[in-house]
Design a protein around this motif. Structure first.
Motif, PDB file in Angstrom:
ATOM      1  N   LYS A 266       0.809  -1.215   0.000  1.00  0.00           N
ATOM      2  CA  LYS A 266       0.000   0.000   0.000  1.00  0.00           C
ATOM      3  C   LYS A 266       0.844   1.267   0.000  1.00  0.00           C
ATOM      4  N   VAL A 267       2.140   1.127  -0.192  1.00  0.00           N
ATOM      5  CA  VAL A 267       3.053   2.271  -0.144  1.00  0.00           C
ATOM      6  C   VAL A 267       3.591   2.561  -1.541  1.00  0.00           C
ATOM      7  N   VAL A 268       3.522   3.815  -1.956  1.00  0.00           N
ATOM      8  CA  VAL A 268       4.091   4.224  -3.239  1.00  0.00           C
ATOM      9  C   VAL A 268       5.565   4.549  -3.027  1.00  0.00           C
ATOM     10  N   LEU A 269       6.435   3.847  -3.746  1.00  0.00           N
ATOM     11  CA  LEU A 269       7.880   4.020  -3.615  1.00  0.00           C
ATOM     12  C   LEU A 269       8.487   4.477  -4.936  1.00  0.00           C
ATOM     13  N   THR A 270       9.182   5.600  -4.905  1.00  0.00           N
ATOM     14  CA  THR A 270       9.903   6.084  -6.083  1.00  0.00           C
ATOM     15  C   THR A 270      11.339   6.452  -5.742  1.00  0.00           C
ATOM     16  N   VAL A 271      11.741   6.273  -4.490  1.00  0.00           N
ATOM     17  CA  VAL A 271      13.060   6.722  -4.029  1.00  0.00           C
ATOM     18  C   VAL A 271      14.195   6.062  -4.804  1.00  0.00           C
ATOM     19  N   ALA A 272      14.004   4.831  -5.260  1.00  0.00           N
ATOM     20  CA  ALA A 272      15.069   4.129  -5.986  1.00  0.00           C
ATOM     21  C   ALA A 272      15.459   4.871  -7.254  1.00  0.00           C
ATOM     22  N   ASP A 273      14.497   5.472  -7.931  1.00  0.00           N
ATOM     23  CA  ASP A 273      14.749   6.129  -9.210  1.00  0.00           C
ATOM     24  C   ASP A 273      14.946   7.636  -9.112  1.00  0.00           C
ATOM     25  N   HIS A 274      14.454   8.251  -8.041  1.00  0.00           N
ATOM     26  CA  HIS A 274      14.494   9.708  -7.933  1.00  0.00           C
ATOM     27  C   HIS A 274      15.464  10.200  -6.873  1.00  0.00           C
ATOM     28  N   GLY A 275      15.820   9.358  -5.898  1.00  0.00           N
ATOM     29  CA  GLY A 275      16.534   9.858  -4.735  1.00  0.00           C
ATOM     30  C   GLY A 275      15.619  10.765  -3.933  1.00  0.00           C
ATOM     31  N   ASN A 276      16.212  11.559  -3.058  1.00  0.00           N
ATOM     32  CA  ASN A 276      15.453  12.503  -2.238  1.00  0.00           C
ATOM     33  C   ASN A 276      15.364  13.826  -2.997  1.00  0.00           C
ATOM     34  N   THR A 277      14.192  14.146  -3.497  1.00  0.00           N
ATOM     35  CA  THR A 277      13.990  15.400  -4.229  1.00  0.00           C
ATOM     36  C   THR A 277      13.299  16.444  -3.361  1.00  0.00           C
ATOM     37  N   SER A 278      13.417  16.296  -2.047  1.00  0.00           N
ATOM     38  CA  SER A 278      12.897  17.259  -1.084  1.00  0.00           C
ATOM     39  C   SER A 278      11.413  17.558  -1.337  1.00  0.00           C
ATOM     40  N   ALA A 279      11.053  18.831  -1.507  1.00  0.00           N
ATOM     41  CA  ALA A 279       9.637  19.185  -1.650  1.00  0.00           C
ATOM     42  C   ALA A 279       8.995  18.622  -2.907  1.00  0.00           C
ATOM     43  N   ALA A 280       9.806  18.169  -3.857  1.00  0.00           N
ATOM     44  CA  ALA A 280       9.248  17.602  -5.092  1.00  0.00           C
ATOM     45  C   ALA A 280       8.880  16.136  -4.958  1.00  0.00           C
ATOM     46  N   SER A 281       9.319  15.471  -3.890  1.00  0.00           N
ATOM     47  CA  SER A 281       9.224  14.006  -3.864  1.00  0.00           C
ATOM     48  C   SER A 281       7.789  13.488  -3.802  1.00  0.00           C
ATOM     49  N   ILE A 282       6.928  14.102  -2.987  1.00  0.00           N
ATOM     50  CA  ILE A 282       5.547  13.616  -2.885  1.00  0.00           C
ATOM     51  C   ILE A 282       4.764  13.862  -4.177  1.00  0.00           C
ATOM     52  N   PRO A 283       4.792  15.072  -4.759  1.00  0.00           N
ATOM     53  CA  PRO A 283       4.050  15.233  -6.013  1.00  0.00           C
ATOM     54  C   PRO A 283       4.617  14.391  -7.157  1.00  0.00           C
ATOM     55  N   LEU A 284       5.939  14.145  -7.162  1.00  0.00           N
ATOM     56  CA  LEU A 284       6.507  13.222  -8.148  1.00  0.00           C
ATOM     57  C   LEU A 284       5.916  11.827  -7.977  1.00  0.00           C
ATOM     58  N   ALA A 285       5.876  11.351  -6.732  1.00  0.00           N
ATOM     59  CA  ALA A 285       5.342  10.014  -6.453  1.00  0.00           C
ATOM     60  C   ALA A 285       3.860   9.932  -6.776  1.00  0.00           C
ATOM     61  N   LEU A 286       3.106  10.973  -6.457  1.00  0.00           N
ATOM     62  CA  LEU A 286       1.681  11.002  -6.792  1.00  0.00           C
ATOM     63  C   LEU A 286       1.480  10.894  -8.298  1.00  0.00           C
ATOM     64  N   SER A 287       2.288  11.625  -9.053  1.00  0.00           N
ATOM     65  CA  SER A 287       2.155  11.612 -10.503  1.00  0.00           C
ATOM     66  C   SER A 287       2.497  10.252 -11.098  1.00  0.00           C
ATOM     67  N   VAL A 288       3.562   9.627 -10.582  1.00  0.00           N
ATOM     68  CA  VAL A 288       3.952   8.300 -11.070  1.00  0.00           C
ATOM     69  C   VAL A 288       2.837   7.291 -10.827  1.00  0.00           C
ATOM     70  N   ALA A 289       2.278   7.290  -9.612  1.00  0.00           N
ATOM     71  CA  ALA A 289       1.220   6.337  -9.276  1.00  0.00           C
ATOM     72  C   ALA A 289      -0.063   6.639 -10.037  1.00  0.00           C
ATOM     73  N   ASP A 290      -0.369   7.922 -10.193  1.00  0.00           N
ATOM     74  CA  ASP A 290      -1.572   8.323 -10.932  1.00  0.00           C
ATOM     75  C   ASP A 290      -1.478   7.869 -12.386  1.00  0.00           C
ATOM     76  N   GLU A 291      -0.348   8.121 -13.013  1.00  0.00           N
ATOM     77  CA  GLU A 291      -0.172   7.735 -14.415  1.00  0.00           C
ATOM     78  C   GLU A 291      -0.247   6.221 -14.601  1.00  0.00           C
ATOM     79  N   ALA A 292       0.203   5.482 -13.583  1.00  0.00           N
ATOM     80  CA  ALA A 292       0.169   4.018 -13.654  1.00  0.00           C
ATOM     81  C   ALA A 292      -1.215   3.457 -13.356  1.00  0.00           C
ATOM     82  N   GLY A 293      -2.160   4.326 -12.977  1.00  0.00           N
ATOM     83  CA  GLY A 293      -3.517   3.885 -12.692  1.00  0.00           C
ATOM     84  C   GLY A 293      -3.666   3.156 -11.374  1.00  0.00           C
TER      85      GLY A 293
END
Length: 319
Positions: A266-293
């Motif tokens: 139940k956890v969205v993980l993008t850290v492997a590909d993005h590293g820590n992008t600070s304030a960008a990390s949550i909206p990046l992860a939301l977008s990745v999961a949203d696009e994947a449906g």
């Protein structure tokens, strides 16, 4: 009916340059195995020379607006969460507003480091609830590669650059942002900070971090703020469909999920590909999961983050 801020669209932008862990091996005493085992990071993106925080924010915003089906004259406000602005002032948000041609929108930045997007989301929600805006563009964008000390293996391998965005729109009903929980404690400022600034050194400075100390604070405080936000929403952890955490460290994310009794499925993980992008990390992860449906209408999503300050918080959203 209750007026809520509903996420209508997500977007992201990552610089073209991909930096694998092996790139650091001839710079500091580290290895791909060392970085993976301690952080879960495999690669990150670095901005090109001349590529700015505002430029990345604009690209992410364009995608979010396109997916939301909204035009430039329909956006009332722009909030950008960043700790790495193009200039001391004006704000990145005003540059985004101008770059997108959002002639009706007011714009400002929020600075809460890695927790910045959560703070920005809570502010946007409050403005929508108050009727001050109907549609708000909320962006997290960072170029942390510009403030890294390349001789410090404890920090330089962790961070990356990028931008993520969401479009919030006022609507009545059960969907939208249900609750938020924000916290700060400046007595812990020496745990994570940048050793420069306008009124001190007159230079941007470099990032400094006490990693082991921050790890302990992160696990405890992230779980606590998530539980409080869930309670404020009148829900329990059993109601949570997805955790979309700040992508700082895979071990922190796993430990936090365990404290929340959430399986990693139940956890969205993008850290492997993005590293820590600070304030960008949550909206990046939301977008990745949203696009994947991965999200379905009605899903309960919890976002949480902690950053320098210390500042930490969480937001509960019904998709």
């Amino acid at each position: 009916m209750t007026r809520r801020a509903v996420i209508r669209g997500t977007g992201r932008y990552l610089p073209e340059r991909v930096v694998e862990n092996a790139w650091f091996e001839d710079k500091v005493d580290t290895s791909d195995e060392w970085i993976r085992s301690r952080t879960g990071i495999e690669r990150r993106h670095f901005a090109a020379e001349g590529e700015t925080t505002s430029a990345m924010a604009i690209r992410a915003a364009e995608q979010a607006m396109s997916r939301a089906g909204l035009s430039v004259d329909q956006i009332d406000a722009v909030i950008v969460a960043t700790s790495t602005p193009d200039l001391t002032f004006p704000s990145v948000a005003t540059m985004v507003q101008s770059g997108l041609g959002l002639t009706r929108a007011f714009a400002f930045d929020v600075q809460a480091v890695c927790a910045g997007f959560v703070f920005a989301l809570a502010n946007a929600d409050a403005m929508i609830r108050a009727g001050q805006a109907d549609r708000v563009l909320v962006i997290g964008a960072e170029t942390f590669s510009r403030i890294l000390d390349w001789s410090d293996r404890g920090t330089c391998v962790l961070f990356g650059d990028g931008a993520g965005a969401v479009v919030l729109e006022a609507a009545e009903g059960a969907r939208g942002i249900l609750s938020s929980d924000l916290n700060s404690d400046g007595s812990f400022r020496d745990i994570l900070y940048v050793d420069g600034g306008v009124s001190t050194t007159g230079s941007a400075g470099k990032l400094r971090m006490q990693g082991n100390v921050l790890f302990r604070h992160a696990v405890e405080k992230l779980a606590q703020t998530a539980h409080r936000a869930i309670e404020k929403a009148g829900l329990t952890t059993a109601d949570v469909d997805w955790l979309v955490p700040h992508q700082a460290n895979a071990r922190i994310i796993t430990a936090t999920a365990q404290r929340m009794s959430l399986p990693m499925e139940k956890v969205v993980l993008t850290v492997a590909d993005h590293g820590n992008t600070s304030a960008a990390s949550i909206p990046l992860a939301l977008s990745v999961a949203d696009e994947a449906g991965r999200f379905s209408e009605g899903d309960v999503i919890v976002t949480e983050a902690i950053g320098g300050g210390l500042s930490w918080g969480s937001v509960v959203v019904r998709w």
